[in-house]
Design an enzyme around this catalytic site. Structure first.
Site, PDB file in Angstrom:
ATOM      1  CB  VAL A 170       1.302  -4.854  -3.568  1.00 29.29           C
ATOM      2  CG1 VAL A 170       1.875  -3.798  -4.811  1.00 29.29           C
ATOM      3  CG2 VAL A 170       1.278  -6.030  -3.907  1.00 29.29           C
TER       4      VAL A 170
ATOM      5  CD  GLU B 206       2.631  -4.723   5.975  1.00 29.94           C
ATOM      6  OE1 GLU B 206       2.141  -4.231   7.117  1.00 29.94           O
ATOM      7  OE2 GLU B 206       3.565  -4.950   5.658  1.00 29.94           O
TER       8      GLU B 206
END
Ligand SMILES: Cc1cc2nc3c(=O)[nH]c(=O)nc-3n(C[C@H](O)[C@H](O)[C@H](O)COP(=O)(O)OP(=O)(O)OC[C@H]3O[C@@H](n4cnc5c(N)ncnc54)[C@H](O)[C@@H]3O)c2cc1C
Ligand code: SF4
Lengths: 732, 331
Positions: A697, A699
């Site tokens: 999670v 980016e």
């Protein structure tokens, strides 16, 4: 800001455990690289090039050398040949770029380090650096960037692809969109600067440096200095933000190491914020040409995405995320191409969602343009083109919950009843608009090793040279071991960020948890096997441990990630553990997906832009810690606001310099710009991606926000802005 | 940054005595001075700290005059309920400036002497800059000039005066009391700031050995009908793209007198007499407010990237006028 946390699971995995290092960070006792105190430290300061292209003619070091406290000055003339030319990561090496640090009189870009002063104090080093007189020969004006020269871009053929017959499908289509988009150069600007400390003891070098890949620094430095890697140790206990800027070896590390060896003392360098703009890589400016064609009911019949990216002359770097934007929606006729435009600039690198952010801005804005032309709801357009099979190679998604994300976020946002015509919603003097976009990020994992030690008193120690960038690595590692061994998390200690530990993957590509969690699980399996406990089911190992009469059990395991080469585990021990996955697998594609919804307000007269609400829903497989995951997602979404409205490294084309290289002028959102930001984690089980079921999670939160904002601005005003950042002048 | 010595003054007489000789600078909150020293722009040999001088941080909002001691902090002045109530233009100009941390340190006297944010001025000797290095040229001409002046520029310099407080003070006909070895004097703000002309290196008429003691503002019974309207690239902690300081003396709908000054677009705090004249004796309507805004920008010269500010500025002035009018009738 409101929280929507993932529903509680059993055990510690899936729980919002508090940060392992929370107390140290809150109280300020966490020692970052520049906080580490070494005896007799000397201080270094960089002198950087003020021209964009040319040659160094001469140095006058008289005044600088005369300053009290100055110990040494390194230039290409004084450094000798202590640093070897080694390839960049793009050429199979370790460096973030191919230039040799202080390697010659050539100036390849503005801000290139040309000298380093070493002195007794930071202040003396800085003053001496100001006294260094550099003469340049700058006969040719630099090429500062893309300018109008996209025509001279060079196509990168391996990144292009085509299926079907785009031209015919586009020509014969009912409804088409044809538009160009641009995004500017941006810099990661992590709060912690690019500090480095080096100390030699008995021929062994220790480096304290914030890093996303300590083993890259170790092995790269060994190659540069001609040293046996076993003589180098790199320590990065905490990293104060990295966002891609601390991924690979930069010039400074070897310079500090050489200086420390020359003077026989530890040397510390903390480049300034402004120097940070060229010390490491950045997100280069991009340009996009998107063409879409669809049937009257919204089915895509043709899709073309061509991208141009600025690169340096020394290195051909392209993020080329057409590989993703072309695989998101069902479409029979696709053509994609990536080009680079070489400029007299430092080598670009990775910045949070490096290619995904700019390429998503182009594609997701184009889709909104298509929805408008079709007079179709943008969510409905995504639904019509939803697919479980990517359209380029026909490979299945391991899991894809895109429409669940859209429906969840749309419901939370109150999207239903949105007028389809732009410029129809109003609140006093403010025009109101709603927009949405798809968020995506490829799921990667790399090879990693871990060591887990279980003691008879129930204590567990976990080791792996992963990296704590603030994302929650310590906490995640503790949670996984606690869960697998059935002990309370408070009994688990963690060590990471040190090349003396079992090696792990680079902290890039949102792959840390997906890579390191399976290695820890495997080590815990090995412990359980020694105790005769079945693996893969919850169990408390302590009764068996007591019965065994053993004092400690310690297991070391290495895990090869899906999609890596059979012999790639060797690379793990040479600083070459790079993530694999996403769209580069022979059998499947792996993505985390999400939906971003945004409300904007544009003032009727002054055209000020406000973003009162951002709601995103994300399906990213298993969430090990909803608290830290939530921080990552919300942080990414806020970054998305910045990518849409604020961030812009401004370039003076005359010397290809950044003129706003400081945090007063390089704008990022402040609290007042961030109102209601909600991240919803949609439940998703994916047993294929990796053993932990984790997609990452780090980016995805930033992806799609800029498009959602530009789409909302169009909805508010009827003005379509295709260039970032979107500012008042675009809407006058 | 070069080494310097530091001393602390107890009285303004101490300061004046210390301000003799080359390379002496006084320091109040330090938020501008240290910044400029780190950038190598200011290179004092001696620093005299005035922050300990008693009595110079007092603020009196009298019936005839408002007096602000030069050493009062931006925060203290901005958070005065009486000022917020009776002269919102002054309070807002401070509250919309910088950040809370900076406002806590910064003084209202030091604030007046902040220097331009021109990136070429600030970024070092690699750029030609007549303000920093007289005679070297002006890199902003032909460069990135989105933040540069449309009003009051010269061929030598188009740097914007960046502050907010001085713009509000200019609209309200403020002056400063100063002390120097030559004695005390009073300088209207309108005369304090220089146009760049051929000598942009000198920002103000203040002498090197002169200290600001107080800021004086004539009281106005209609101070409530005022606002500081600041338009920026983000909602807080940013310098003005354009700003308008406005105060209205109204007789019902009719304008007796208008005070209008512009920020973010001119080389010094910029009074707009044409705009004021256009309103005098007239009924204030949104259309007339916009005419006044446009009049304020008559004669503006745009560069490459700042032309949008002519229209934006006109609209900001218009909105400010309407806000001020609303505040007047709201009472
Ligand atoms: C990041 C940043 C953002 C900012 N944003 C804004 C903004 O949006 N709007 C805005 O208006 N301002 C802004 N500022 C500027 C800020 O308001 C000024 O720095 C501050 O007001 C200066 O006050 P000081 O007391 O710290 O001055 P100092 O730094 O102490 O002094 C500034 C100068 O004035 C001289 N001086 C100080 N006091 C006196 C005196 N009594 N008599 C004679 N000379 C004196 C000093 O010698 C020095 O040359 C910003 C500053 C920073 C650093
Ligand atoms: S505008 Fe003025 S301050 Fe800026 S570069 Fe030109 S001369 Fe210097």
């Amino acid at each position: 800001m409101t929280d929507t946390l993932f529903p509680a699971a059993t055990g510690t995995m899936g729980q919002p455990e508090r940060r392992y290092e929370a107390r140290e960070k809150v109280t300020g006792s966490a020692a970052y690289a520049s906080d580490v105190k070494l005896a007799r430290t000397a201080h270094a300061y960089l002198v950087t090039s003020s021209i964009g292209r040319g040659r160094l003619q001469s140095f006058d070091l008289t005044a600088a050398r005369a300053l009290p406290g100055v110990i040494d000055i390194l230039t290409h003339e004084t450094i000798g040949d202590e640093i070897r030319q080694t390839p960049s990561i793009y050429g199979g090496g370790y460096m973030a770029d191919t230039l040799r640090p202080l390697g010659s009189a050539e100036i390849a870009h503005w801000g290139q380090p040309v000298a380093m002063v070493v002195a007794e104090t930071y202040e003396a080093a800085r003053e001496a650096a100001n006294l260094v007189v550099v003469s340049y020969a700058a006969e040719v004006a630099p090429v500062a960037g893309m300018g109008s020269s996209v025509a001279t871009g060079q196509a990168l053929d391996p990144m292009g692809f085509a299926v079907g017959d785009f031209d015919t499908a586009y020509r014969t289509a009912n409804v088409t969109v044809d538009a160009n988009y641009t995004t500017p150069a941006q810099h990661q600007n992590p709060m912690e600067l690019f500090a480095t400390q080096c100390v030699w003891e008995a021929g062994r070098l220790t480096v304290h440096e914030p890093s996303q890949y300590v083993n890259n620094v170790k092995f790269g430095l060994a190659a540069q200095l001609g040293l046996d890697p076993s003589r180098i140790r790199v320590i990065s206990t905490y990293v104060g933000g990295a966002f891609g800027a601390k991924g690979f070896l930069t010039h400074r590390t070897a310079l500090v190491a050489v200086a420390a060896r020359r003077i026989g003392r530890p040397v510390k360098l903390v480049p300034t914020r402004a120097q940070g703009f060229t010390v490491s890589g950045y997100r280069a400016e991009t340009r996009h040409h998107v063409q879409l064609a669809a049937t009257q009911d919204g089915r895509l019949t043709a899709l073309r995405h061509e991208g141009w990216e600025v690169t340096s002359r020394a290195d051909t770097v392209a993020m080329g995320a057409v590989s993703m934007t072309a695989r998101l929606y069902a479409c029979p006729n696709i053509t994609a191409r990536v080009n680079v435009v070489a400029a007299d600039r430092s080598t670009p690198g990775f910045m949070r969602a490096p290619g995904e952010m700019p390429y998503a801005f182009a594609m997701e804005t184009a889709l909104d343009e298509l929805a408008h032309k079709l007079q179709m709801d943008p969510v409905a357009l995504r639904r019509v083109n939803d697919t479980q099979t990517e359209p380029v190679g026909g490979l299945p998604y391991t899991s894809r919950s895109l429409m669940l994300c859209f429906d969840t976020a749309a419901a939370a946002f109150g999207w239903q009843g949105r007028p389809s015509e732009p410029a129809t919603m109003r609140d006093g003097d403010w025009q109101v608009g709603w927009g949405c976009a798809t968020a995506f990020y490829p799921t990667h994992a790399g090879n990693s090793a871990a060591r887990v030690r279980l003691s008879a008193d129930g204590r567990v120690h976990v080791e792996s040279a992963g990296h704590e960038l603030g994302q929650g690595m310590y906490t995640m590692m503790a949670q996984v071991a606690a869960e697998e061994l059935g002990v309370p998390i408070a009994q688990v200690t963690v060590a990471l960020g040190d090349t003396d530990l079992p090696p792990a993957v680079v902290a890039g590509g949102s792959s840390s948890t997906a890579s390191v969690a399976p290695a820890i699980m495997a080590a815990c399996d090995a412990i359980r096997r020694r105790l005769g406990i079945a693996t893969g089911v919850p169990a408390d190992v302590m009764p068996a441990m007591e019965a065994s009469g053993l004092g400690t059990i310690e297991e070391f395991t290495e895990v090869r990630a899906h999609g890596t080469a059979p012999d790639s585990l060797r690379g793990l021990y040479r600083g070459m553990a790079l993530p694999a996955g996403g769209v580069h697998l022979p059998d499947r594609v792996q993505f985390a997906l999400g939906a971003q919804f945004v409300e904007v307000r544009v003032h009727r007269r002054t055209r000020e832009i406000r973003v009162p609400r951002v709601i995103g829903a994300f399906a990213a497989g298993r969430i090990i810690n909803p608290r830290t995951a939530h921080g990552q997602l919300v942080g990414g979404m806020i970054w998305g606001i910045g990518s849409a409205l604020h961030e812009h490294s401004e370039i003076d084309t005359r010397n290809a310099s950044y003129i706003n290289a400081n945090l007063a002028d390089y704008l990022v959102p402040v609290n007042a710009d961030v109102a209601d930001v909600q991240a919803i984690m949609v439940e998703e089980e994916d047993r294929l991606v990796n053993r932990a079921g984790v997609k990452g999670v780090g980016e995805i939160g930033v992806v799609g926000v800029a498009a959602a904002i530009s789409n909302a601005i169009f909805h508010a005003t009827g003005i379509r802005v295709r260039d970032l950042p979107i500012r008042i002048e675009h809407l006058m | 940054m070069q080494p310097f010595t530091y001393s602390k003054a107890a009285t303004s007489d101490d300061v004046i005595a210390a301000l003799t000789g080359e390379g002496v600078q006084l320091i109040a909150g330090g938020t501008t001075l240290f910044d400029l020293m780190k950038l190598g722009i200011e290179q004092p040999r001696r620093i005299v700290d005035v922050s300990g001088i008693g009595g110079l941080d007092e603020v009196t909002l009298g019936p005839n005059e408002l007096v602000f001691g030069a050493l009062a902090s931006m925060t203290d002045v901005a958070s005065s309920p009486a000022l917020q109530e009776n002269y919102p233009v002054l309070a807002e100009s401070l509250l919309k400036a910088a950040s809370q941390q900076l406002r806590n340190m910064a003084t209202v006297g030091g604030n007046l002497l902040q220097r331009t944010r021109c990136n070429y001025f600030r970024n070092g000797a690699m750029y030609a800059c007549n303000k920093r290095n007289p005679g070297s040229g002006c890199a902003a001409l032909g460069g990135v000039d989105r933040g540069h002046a449309l009003l009051g520029g010269s061929e030598a310099c188009i740097a914007v005066y960046p502050g907010d407080w001085a713009v509000a003070l200019t609209a309200l006909n403020a002056s400063v009391d100063t002390q120097s070895p030559r004695g005390l004097r009073s300088i209207p703000l309108a005369d304090l700031y220089r146009l760049p002309g051929q000598t942009p290196d000198r920002d103000t008429e203040l002498a090197a050995d002169e200290m600001i003691l107080r800021i004086r503002v004539p009281a106005a019974s209609y101070g409530r009908a005022s606002t500081y309207h600041k338009i920026r690239d983000r909602e807080s902690y940013a310098f003005a793209l354009v700003s308008a300081a406005v105060m209205l003396d109204l007789d019902g709908d009719r304008v007796r007198a208008a005070h209008i000054a512009l920020g973010g677009v001119a080389t010094r705090p910029w009074r707009a007499p044409q705009a004021e004249a256009l309103l005098t004796g007239q009924t204030l309507t949104p259309a007339r407010a916009l005419d006044a805004g446009r009049a304020a920008f008559e004669g503006a010269t745009a560069g490459h990237h700042n032309a949008f500010k002519i229209e934006l500025g006109a609209r900001a002035v218009a909105d400010a006028l309407m806000i001020a009018q609303q505040r007047s009738t709201g009472q």
